[in-house]
Design a protein around this motif. Structure first.
Motif, mmCIF file in Angstrom:
data_model
loop_
_atom_site.group_PDB
_atom_site.id
_atom_site.type_symbol
_atom_site.label_atom_id
_atom_site.label_comp_id
_atom_site.label_asym_id
_atom_site.label_seq_id
_atom_site.Cartn_x
_atom_site.Cartn_y
_atom_site.Cartn_z
ATOM 1 N N ILE A 418 0.967 -1.275 -0.013
ATOM 2 C CA ILE A 418 -0.062 0.080 -0.035
ATOM 3 C C ILE A 418 0.898 1.292 -0.083
ATOM 4 O O ILE A 418 1.655 1.452 0.711
ATOM 5 N N TYR A 419 0.560 2.316 -0.872
ATOM 6 C CA TYR A 419 1.360 3.581 -0.970
ATOM 7 C C TYR A 419 0.324 4.560 -0.575
ATOM 8 O O TYR A 419 -0.891 4.502 -1.083
ATOM 9 N N ILE A 420 0.520 5.415 0.309
ATOM 10 C CA ILE A 420 -0.093 6.502 0.866
ATOM 11 C C ILE A 420 0.083 7.669 0.153
ATOM 12 O O ILE A 420 -0.944 8.360 -0.393
ATOM 13 N N GLY A 442 -7.521 5.507 -4.046
ATOM 14 C CA GLY A 442 -8.725 6.568 -3.983
ATOM 15 C C GLY A 442 -9.629 6.051 -3.141
ATOM 16 O O GLY A 442 -10.708 7.133 -3.013
ATOM 17 N N GLN A 443 -9.867 4.830 -2.764
ATOM 18 C CA GLN A 443 -10.855 4.451 -1.851
ATOM 19 C C GLN A 443 -10.561 4.210 -0.465
ATOM 20 O O GLN A 443 -9.609 3.487 -0.067
ATOM 21 N N GLU A 444 -11.327 4.818 0.478
ATOM 22 C CA GLU A 444 -10.712 4.740 2.032
ATOM 23 C C GLU A 444 -11.429 3.276 2.339
ATOM 24 O O GLU A 444 -12.304 2.783 2.016
ATOM 25 N N MET A 445 -10.569 2.614 3.138
ATOM 26 C CA MET A 445 -10.715 1.567 3.725
ATOM 27 C C MET A 445 -10.092 1.234 5.100
ATOM 28 O O MET A 445 -9.145 2.248 5.392
ATOM 29 N N THR A 457 -6.425 5.795 2.642
ATOM 30 C CA THR A 457 -6.804 5.813 1.348
ATOM 31 C C THR A 457 -5.637 5.775 0.534
ATOM 32 O O THR A 457 -4.770 6.648 0.392
ATOM 33 N N PRO A 458 -5.437 4.503 -0.134
ATOM 34 C CA PRO A 458 -4.117 4.510 -0.930
ATOM 35 C C PRO A 458 -4.173 5.144 -2.428
ATOM 36 O O PRO A 458 -5.222 5.581 -2.899
ATOM 37 N N VAL A 459 -2.961 5.705 -2.788
ATOM 38 C CA VAL A 459 -2.834 6.412 -4.060
ATOM 39 C C VAL A 459 -2.219 5.316 -4.880
ATOM 40 O O VAL A 459 -2.109 5.797 -6.107
ATOM 41 N N ASN A 460 -1.737 4.101 -4.280
ATOM 42 C CA ASN A 460 -1.219 3.050 -5.387
ATOM 43 C C ASN A 460 -1.403 1.861 -4.606
ATOM 44 O O ASN A 460 -1.135 1.521 -3.456
#
Length: 536
Positions: A418-420, A442-445, A457-460
Motif C-alpha cells: 500500500i502506497y499512501i 482513492g478508496q478509503e478502507m 486511502t491508498p494512492v497506489n
C-alpha cells in the motif's frame, strides 16, 4: 582483474530430483491415500516468522528454482522402487498413485524474486490436492530459504560497502557443497554483486553472470629467481623482462622479490589487458605493490593499462591508502595520471561488520572479493521458513501456540503493498483474505494495526502475490539484471530506517479487518474464551 564471460546456447539449470523430500511426507501422504483424503482441496503457505541477521528486511529469492522443480515434478520408476523398500507396508496401488502424481491440478500464488518480504507474508501459496501439495513441502522450503538468505546477506553487505564499490562472490571453496556454491553465487549476484569466481554459474547463465578472478599465492610461489619466462618474455616484440629490470633499477627498487616480479611478468604476458596482481605473498608495500608498478610501467610502454592489485591480508584500510599514494607518486613521476585510478581489490574474510568498519575509518578500496561470510551466511546459517496448512476443503485452519509468533493466519490470502502519500514509496503491506474485495486507489478502507483499526486511502496498490502457476508456469524467470534493478529501486523507495545497521525500524504489516476478525473468532472457538491477536 581477470574477467571471463562464458556463453553457451542452451540454458542449463541445476535440477532437483522429485525424490528429494523428508520420508515422513511420504508416510503422511500414505495415510491420506489410505483414508481417501489424498484429493481433498488444500492450501499450504510458505512464510517465515523472523528476519535474518537481526534485521528488519528480507529479500525474496528462489522462486525460479521452485517453479523449475515443480514444473518437472514426476516420480521415476527407480524412485518408486526405492519407496517400496521405505514403505513396505503400503499396498501396490499406493505406488501407482505416486507414479501419477504431478502439479497439473495445482495453482500457486507467489511473491516474485527480489521483492522485500516480511514475517507472516505468504511468499508462496499452493492450492491443490492434499497429497501432492503435502509431499513437496521440504524441497520447497529448501529451494526458497537458502536463496533468500544469501540474497539478503548480499544486499546487507552492499549497503555496508556502498553502491560505488564492485563486489565479487568468491565462495566456491568455502560453500556447503558444489550445489550450494553455485546457487549461492547466483543469488549473491541477484543481491547486487557484480559477478562471481564460479565458472559453472557463468556457464549455466550463458554469460548473464560475469566471471572474475585474479591469481593465487601458489602461482606466485611457483616462480623462482631462476624461472625462464621463455616465450612470455616478449609482448608485441618488446622484451618485458629487460624493461622491468630497467625500471627496477631506475626506481632503486632492487630489493623487491625477484621471483614475484617474474611471476607478474609471466601472468601479464598471457593476458596483459587484465593484469591485477595479488601483492601480499612476500611484503605488500615493499615488494608486491612495487613489482606491480614496475610491470604496469612496462605494459604502458606497449599501450596496455594494468588493472590493479588485490590485498589479501593485513590492515586493509591502511594498506589501500598507502598503495594509492604509491600509484599517485609513480604516476606523477612518469607523467601517467591514469596510474592513480588503478583498482584496489580486497579479500580476506570480509563480512558485513568489517565493511562498516572500513567505511568508518576510510579506505581506498574499489572492489571486494567476499567468500566465506557471504556463501555460508556465517552470521546466520539458516532462515526459519515454514510451510503450513491454512485451508482444507474450503475451511480455514488455524494453528495455535503459546507463542503468539507461532499462531498461523488462516485462509487463502492476498498481499498488497500500500502506497499512501507517494506512488513509489510503500507505506505498509496489507494481508487480506483472497475472497475479499481488493483495496483500490482513492478508496478509503480500514485495516488492523495491532488491535486498533486505522483508516487509509491508498494512492497506489500493488498485488504482491499474483497467480504464477496453474498446472504450468505462467511467468518468465526473472533475470539477474532485472532483479538487481528492482532491489536498488526498493532501497531507494522504502523507508531507509528499515535498512539501517543499528536499531532498524520495523516495516508495518497490517491485517484487513475481515482477516483479523476471522483469526480472533477461530482462536475463541479453539480455546473457548476470548483471545486477542496482534502482529508483533
Amino acid at each position: 582483474f581477470f574477467f571471463l564471460m562464458i556463453r553457451r546456447p542452451p540454458r542449463s539449470t541445476q535440477g532437483v530430483s522429485s525424490a528429494a523430500s523428508d520420508v515422513y511426507k511420504r508416510q503422511m501422504v500414505y495415510r491420506y491415500w489410505k483414508t481417501g483424503h489424498q484429493d481433498d482441496e488444500a492450501v499450504f503457505e510458505l512464510f517465515f516468522r523472523k528476519h535474518p541477521f537481526h534485521g528488519e528486511f528480507t529479500v525474496n529469492a528462489g522462486l525460479t528454482e521452485a517453479l523449475d522443480y515443480l514444473s518437472r515434478f514426476k516420480f521415476e520408476e527407480e524412485h518408486i522402487n526405492y519407496l517400496r523398500t521405505v514403505l513396505p507396508y503400503a499396498e501396490p496401488e499406493f505406488f501407482v498413485y505416486l507414479s501419477k502424481l504431478d502439479l497439473s491440478k495445482v495453482k500457486i500464488h507467489a511473491i516474485n524474486e527480489s521483492k522485500m518480504v516480511f514475517p507472516r507474508e505468504p511468499i508462496m501459496s499452493f492450492e491443490g490436492p492434499l497429497g501432492i501439495v503435502q509431499i513437496i513441502e521440504s524441497t520447497i522450503i529448501n529451494l526458497n530459504s537458502y536463496p533468500s538468505l544469501i540474497c539478503t546477506n548480499a544486499v546487507r553487505m552492499r549497503i555496508a560497502a556502498g553502491r560505488n564499490k564492485d563486489m565479487i562472490e568468491f565462495g566456491l571453496r568455502r560453500a556447503q557443497g558444489p550445489t550450494g556454491a553455485t546457487m549461492g553465487a547466483k543469488y549473491a549476484c541477484l543481491g547486487t554483486f557484480q559477478g562471481t569466481a564460479n565458472t559453472l554459474l557463468g556457464f549455466r547463465t550463458q554469460g548473464e553472470v560475469q566471471v572474475y578472478g585474479t591469481m593465487a599465492h601458489s602461482f606466485i610461489l611457483s616462480y623462482t629467481e631462476n624461472t625462464d619466462l621463455g616465450s612470455l618474455r616478449k609482448i608485441k616484440g618488446i622484451d618485458v623482462l629487460e624493461r622491468a629490470t630497467h625500471y627496477r633499477k631506475e626506481l632503486n627498487w632492487t630489493n623487491t622479490n625477484y621471483s614475484e616480479l617474474l611471476s607478474y611478468l609471466g601472468y601479464a604476458s598471457c593476458n596483459p589487458e587484465n593484469f591485477l596482481a595479488l601483492v601480499d605473498t612476500y611484503d605488500t608495500l615493499n615488494s608486491g605493490v612495487k613489482n606491480f608498478l614496475i610491470v604496469a610501467l612496462v605494459l604502458d610502454e606497449i599501450g596496455v593499462k594494468a588493472k590493479g592489485i588485490r590485498l589479501d591480508s593485513g590492515n586493509l584500510a591502511d594498506l589501500s591508502k598507502k598503495a594509492r599514494k604509491m600509484f599517485i607518486e609513480i604516476g606523477e613521476k612518469y607523467n601517467k595520471p591514469h596510474f592513480k585510478e588503478f583498482k584496489i581489490m580486497a579479500s580476506n574474510e570480509i563480512h558485513e561488520e568489517s565493511l562498516y568498519e572500513l567505511a568508518k575509518v576510510g579506505h581506498e578500496i574499489d572492489m571486494f572479493g567476499i567468500g566465506t561470510n557471504l556463501i555460508t551466511c556465517l552470521k546466520q546459517p539458516a532462515l526459519g521458513m515454514v510451510y503450513k496448512l491454512v485451508t482444507i476443503n474450503g475451511v480455514p485452519r488455524l494453528k495455535l501456540s503459546e507463542d503468539i509468533d507461532k499462531v498461523t493466519l488462516p485462509g487463502s490470502k492476498s498481499i498488497y503493498r500500500i502506497y499512501i502519500n507517494d506512488k513509489l514509496k510503500p507505506a505498509f503491506d496489507l494481508i487480506c483474505l483472497r475472497s475479499e474485495v481488493p483495496p483500490k486507489e482513492g478508496q478509503e478502507m480500514k485495516a488492523m494495526d495491532s488491535t486498533k483499526a486505522v483508516a487509509f486511502t491508498p494512492v497506489n496498490v500493488e498485488l504482491l502475490n499474483p497467480l504464477v502457476f496453474d498446472g504450468k508456469t505462467l511467468i518468465p524467470p526473472m533475470t539477474i539484471k532485472e532483479g538487481t534493478k528492482q532491489i536498488y529501486s526498493q532501497l531507494d523507495n522504502f523507508n531507509p530506517a528499515i535498512f539501517q545497521r543499528e536499531k532498524p525500524e520495523k516495516y508495518p504489516v497490517l491485517l484487513s479487518v475481515e482477516m483479523f476478525n476471522l483469526v480472533e473468532k477461530m482462536m475463541k472457538e479453539a480455546k473457548g474464551q476470548k483471545q486477542h491477536f496482534y502482529l508483533k
